[in-house]
Design a protein around this motif. Structure first.
Motif, mmCIF file in Angstrom:
data_model
loop_
_atom_site.group_PDB
_atom_site.id
_atom_site.type_symbol
_atom_site.label_atom_id
_atom_site.label_comp_id
_atom_site.label_asym_id
_atom_site.label_seq_id
_atom_site.Cartn_x
_atom_site.Cartn_y
_atom_site.Cartn_z
ATOM 1 N N GLY A 257 35.847 36.234 47.468
ATOM 2 C CA GLY A 257 36.703 36.698 48.549
ATOM 3 C C GLY A 257 35.921 37.031 49.795
ATOM 4 N N ALA A 258 36.605 37.040 50.925
ATOM 5 C CA ALA A 258 36.001 37.378 52.212
ATOM 6 C C ALA A 258 37.121 37.687 53.188
ATOM 7 C CB ALA A 258 35.147 36.224 52.731
ATOM 8 N N SER A 259 36.763 38.162 54.363
ATOM 9 C CA SER A 259 37.775 38.405 55.394
ATOM 10 C C SER A 259 37.176 38.194 56.772
ATOM 11 C CB SER A 259 38.362 39.820 55.269
ATOM 12 O OG SER A 259 37.364 40.815 55.419
ATOM 13 N N ILE A 260 38.081 37.994 57.738
ATOM 14 C CA ILE A 260 37.708 37.847 59.144
ATOM 15 C C ILE A 260 38.584 38.776 59.969
ATOM 16 C CG2 ILE A 260 36.932 35.472 58.841
ATOM 17 C CD1 ILE A 260 39.596 34.561 60.135
ATOM 18 N N GLU A 314 45.152 46.039 57.033
ATOM 19 C CA GLU A 314 44.443 46.964 57.926
ATOM 20 C C GLU A 314 42.974 47.053 57.539
ATOM 21 O OE1 GLU A 314 46.540 50.720 58.941
ATOM 22 O OE2 GLU A 314 48.009 50.041 57.451
ATOM 23 N N ASN A 315 42.629 46.526 56.355
ATOM 24 C CA ASN A 315 41.289 46.711 55.798
ATOM 25 C C ASN A 315 40.573 45.388 55.572
ATOM 26 O OD1 ASN A 315 41.731 49.631 55.356
ATOM 27 N ND2 ASN A 315 43.238 48.903 53.864
ATOM 28 N N GLU A 316 39.252 45.475 55.587
ATOM 29 C CA GLU A 316 38.404 44.352 55.224
ATOM 30 C C GLU A 316 38.593 44.018 53.745
ATOM 31 O OE1 GLU A 316 33.992 43.591 57.153
ATOM 32 O OE2 GLU A 316 34.273 45.265 55.787
ATOM 33 N N SER A 317 38.234 42.818 53.376
ATOM 34 C CA SER A 317 38.196 42.456 51.955
ATOM 35 C C SER A 317 37.267 43.412 51.207
ATOM 36 C CB SER A 317 37.694 41.020 51.791
ATOM 37 O OG SER A 317 37.402 40.742 50.447
ATOM 38 N N ASP A 318 37.679 43.786 50.001
ATOM 39 C CA ASP A 318 36.819 44.656 49.198
ATOM 40 C C ASP A 318 35.924 43.870 48.251
ATOM 41 O OD1 ASP A 318 38.569 43.775 47.271
ATOM 42 O OD2 ASP A 318 39.319 45.763 46.699
ATOM 43 N N GLN A 323 31.403 43.236 51.040
ATOM 44 C CA GLN A 323 30.942 44.611 51.121
ATOM 45 C C GLN A 323 29.477 44.800 50.750
ATOM 46 O OE1 GLN A 323 32.777 46.911 52.495
ATOM 47 N NE2 GLN A 323 34.552 45.554 52.656
ATOM 48 N N ASN A 324 28.967 44.005 49.808
ATOM 49 C CA ASN A 324 27.619 44.233 49.285
ATOM 50 C C ASN A 324 26.707 43.026 49.370
ATOM 51 O OD1 ASN A 324 28.020 46.999 48.353
ATOM 52 N ND2 ASN A 324 29.435 46.100 46.869
ATOM 53 N N THR A 337 16.267 52.052 49.748
ATOM 54 C CA THR A 337 16.929 52.786 50.833
ATOM 55 C C THR A 337 18.169 52.096 51.377
ATOM 56 O OG1 THR A 337 15.518 51.723 52.514
ATOM 57 C CG2 THR A 337 14.725 53.795 51.551
ATOM 58 N N VAL A 338 18.464 50.875 50.947
ATOM 59 C CA VAL A 338 19.565 50.121 51.525
ATOM 60 C C VAL A 338 20.913 50.773 51.218
ATOM 61 C CG1 VAL A 338 19.825 48.567 49.524
ATOM 62 C CG2 VAL A 338 20.536 47.814 51.811
ATOM 63 N N ASP A 339 21.783 50.772 52.207
ATOM 64 C CA ASP A 339 23.161 51.243 52.061
ATOM 65 C C ASP A 339 24.048 50.190 52.712
ATOM 66 O OD1 ASP A 339 25.647 52.416 52.103
ATOM 67 O OD2 ASP A 339 24.959 54.342 52.899
ATOM 68 N N PHE A 340 24.672 49.360 51.887
ATOM 69 C CA PHE A 340 25.468 48.263 52.414
ATOM 70 C C PHE A 340 26.656 48.734 53.240
ATOM 71 C CE2 PHE A 340 22.981 45.765 49.501
ATOM 72 C CZ PHE A 340 22.972 44.495 50.054
ATOM 73 N N SER A 341 27.108 49.956 53.008
ATOM 74 C CA SER A 341 28.260 50.461 53.768
ATOM 75 C C SER A 341 27.909 50.763 55.220
ATOM 76 C CB SER A 341 28.819 51.721 53.109
ATOM 77 O OG SER A 341 27.916 52.812 53.225
ATOM 78 N N LYS A 342 26.627 50.824 55.535
ATOM 79 C CA LYS A 342 26.192 51.176 56.892
ATOM 80 C C LYS A 342 26.007 49.961 57.791
ATOM 81 C CE LYS A 342 25.768 55.588 55.867
ATOM 82 N NZ LYS A 342 26.723 56.583 56.398
ATOM 83 N N SER A 343 26.204 48.770 57.267
ATOM 84 C CA SER A 343 25.950 47.562 58.058
ATOM 85 C C SER A 343 27.197 46.687 58.070
ATOM 86 C CB SER A 343 24.773 46.793 57.456
ATOM 87 O OG SER A 343 24.377 45.722 58.294
ATOM 88 N N PRO A 344 27.553 46.115 59.215
ATOM 89 C CA PRO A 344 28.755 45.266 59.265
ATOM 90 C C PRO A 344 28.526 43.924 58.590
ATOM 91 C CG PRO A 344 27.643 45.237 61.391
ATOM 92 C CD PRO A 344 26.924 46.257 60.546
#
Length: 475
Positions: A257-260, A314-318, A323-324, A337-344
């Protein structure tokens, strides 16, 4: 049998929840070894997929996600060994294994695999630039899971509006009743040229060369037409994303899955299409038959193949891949140290170029003080930008020579979706035998490429757009 320390501890088949149950351990087997992966699961970005092997052999899991079956991962696994199975028990655990890739389509022998299961392969670079339009058989292949077998007679595409009862089912014939729209667009993998970044410092990912890219003519129905027919108002500010799901399932029921962004999906200038043709023929199975979403100017990861569902949200694909994965990070970020939630999530790709011929260490003849190289390379930029210049140097950047833009689509930015093929006639000083050709492209926003990989290195090895450098010998 288990080793002595494990005799009183049953293998626990574990399904992931918000928190790991503290009194249970997650064990897997590999060949004759038993491994406790409990702590590893907590940090692993793969979600439920890694738990496919919980309580049993990891080998069927690696048949599906075969990219994991490599020396680096085996070394990590070995550090988690807690016991051993007998040869008899080991063989018994694998006797019902079947190959999930056995029904994959045949591929052209010229494709160079980066992995076999799932199949991922690129065209030899010298062939890539022989034609402006990449033949279907030579177009690079990027698969994450086995290729699904889909009957076009029973195929249905689901279009859903999140939070409402609006759901539309469209057959292939229904889609072909919409006005047909054709675009020529380049698709490129986020990891294209990763093999060069790996030389700076190792990264995780397929070892792509410069040919995980291709240019094709795609035909289908505009996504905006389908969304509007499904009752979506393009001026509704509520919607932020359009999600896509393929039908390439894994055993957990997870799909790719993915989203735009919603604006890209609904804007007429975005040229997003649900394609059923590639270069005038039905899209081949490896490239998404019967329907693939083509999102021009955007990374290949969002061009979802074997499309089964569209969700306006309203949300990106999960999904894991939104996401990761397919995100860029600072060169200082590591796996601790990586945090995938901090990067678009990556959408448009940066400007890039590559030298496809001559190849590294090839002997090139000097004529009249120049090397004349035809079909030298390609250049492309995301976001619908046009290549306006390609600069080439053979003396470390002291002097630059402007390449000829041989093949280029007439479309203007921001709807210039195709690559540019270029060549150059480069002066060479007398007596010079070892030369390194550098190339950099400039797009219509005057974006250009960074000089080296050092300052754009990232742990996933994506966005590999430093100057391309190819050493040659002259005679």
């Amino acid at each position: 049998m288990l080793g002595p320390q494990e005799k009183n501890c049953p293998i626990t088949h574990y399904r992931k929840s918000q928190n790991i149950v503290q009194d249970k351990r997650i064990w897997v087997t590999y060949k004759e070894g038993v491994y406790d992966i409990t702590d590893f699961v907590i940090e692993h970005p793969g979600g439920d997929q890694i738990l496919l092997a919980a309580g049993s052999s990891v080998e069927p899991f690696w048949m599906l996600y075969a990219v994991h079956n490599n020396p680096h991962v085996l070394q990590q696994l070995e550090a988690l060994r807690i016991g051993n199975l007998s040869k008899q028990d080991s063989q018994h655990s694998l006797e019902n294994m079947s190959d999930p890739y056995s029904s994959d389509p045949p591929r052209h022998a010229v494709l160079k695999p980066a992995s076999v299961k799932p199949f991922n392969a690129e065209t030899p670079p010298f062939l890539l630039v022989e034609q402006f339009i990449t033949p279907n058989e030579l177009f690079y292949v990027r698969n994450h899971l086995p290729v699904p077998q889909i009957d076009p007679e029973t195929y249905e595409l689901e279009v859903e509006v999140e939070g409402s009862n609006k759901t539309v089912l469209l057959t292939l014939d229904d889609l072909k009743k919409f006005p047909k729209h054709t675009i020529t667009a380049t698709i490129m993998c986020a990891g294209n040229r990763r093999s060069e970044m790996t030389k700076e410092k190792p990264v995780k990912g397929l070892n792509w060369g410069p040919a995980a890219v291709g240019n094709a003519t795609w035909a289908g129905v505009r996504l905006r037409d389908v969304l509007k027919k499904s009752g979506i108002n393009e001026d509704d500010k509520k919607w932020k994303h359009v999600q896509f799901e393929g039908v390439d399932f894994d055993p957990t029921g997870k799909t790719y899955g993915a989203s735009i962004p919603f604006w890209k999906a609904i804007d007429k200038r975005g040229d997003v299409i649900l394609a059923y043709e590639m270069n005038g023929s039905p899209i081949p199975r490896d490239h998404g038959f019967p329907i693939r979403v083509i999102v021009p100017g955007v990374v290949g990861a969002r061009n979802v193949k074997w499309l089964g569902k569209i969700t306006v949200s309203e949300n990106e694909s999960d999904s894991h891949w939104q996401q990761n994965d397919y995100k860029g990070f600072s060169p200082s970020t590591n796996w601790d140290t990586v945090d995938f939630s901090k990067s678009p999530a990556i959408q448009e790709l940066p400007v890039i170029s590559a030298i496809c011929t001559p190849s590294a260490n090839e002997v090139v003849k000097v004529q009249d003080g120049h090397i004349l190289v035809k079909d030298l390379g390609y250049a492309w930029s995301g976001g619908g930008q046009k290549i306006v210049r390609v600069d080439v140097t053979v003396d470390g950047g002291n002097t630059w020579h402007i390449a000829d833009l041989d093949c280029q689509d007439a479309a203007e930015p921001p709807q210039h979706w195709s690559w540019t093929l270029w060549s150059a006639r480069i002066p060479i000083r007398s007596g010079i035998r070892n030369v390194e050709i550098w190339a950099k492209a400039v797009d219509s926003c005057y974006n250009t490429q960074p000089e080296t990989f050092r300052n754009i290195w990232n742990l996933r090895g994506v966005l590999n757009n430093a100057y391309h450098r190819v050493p040659i010998k002259t005679q």
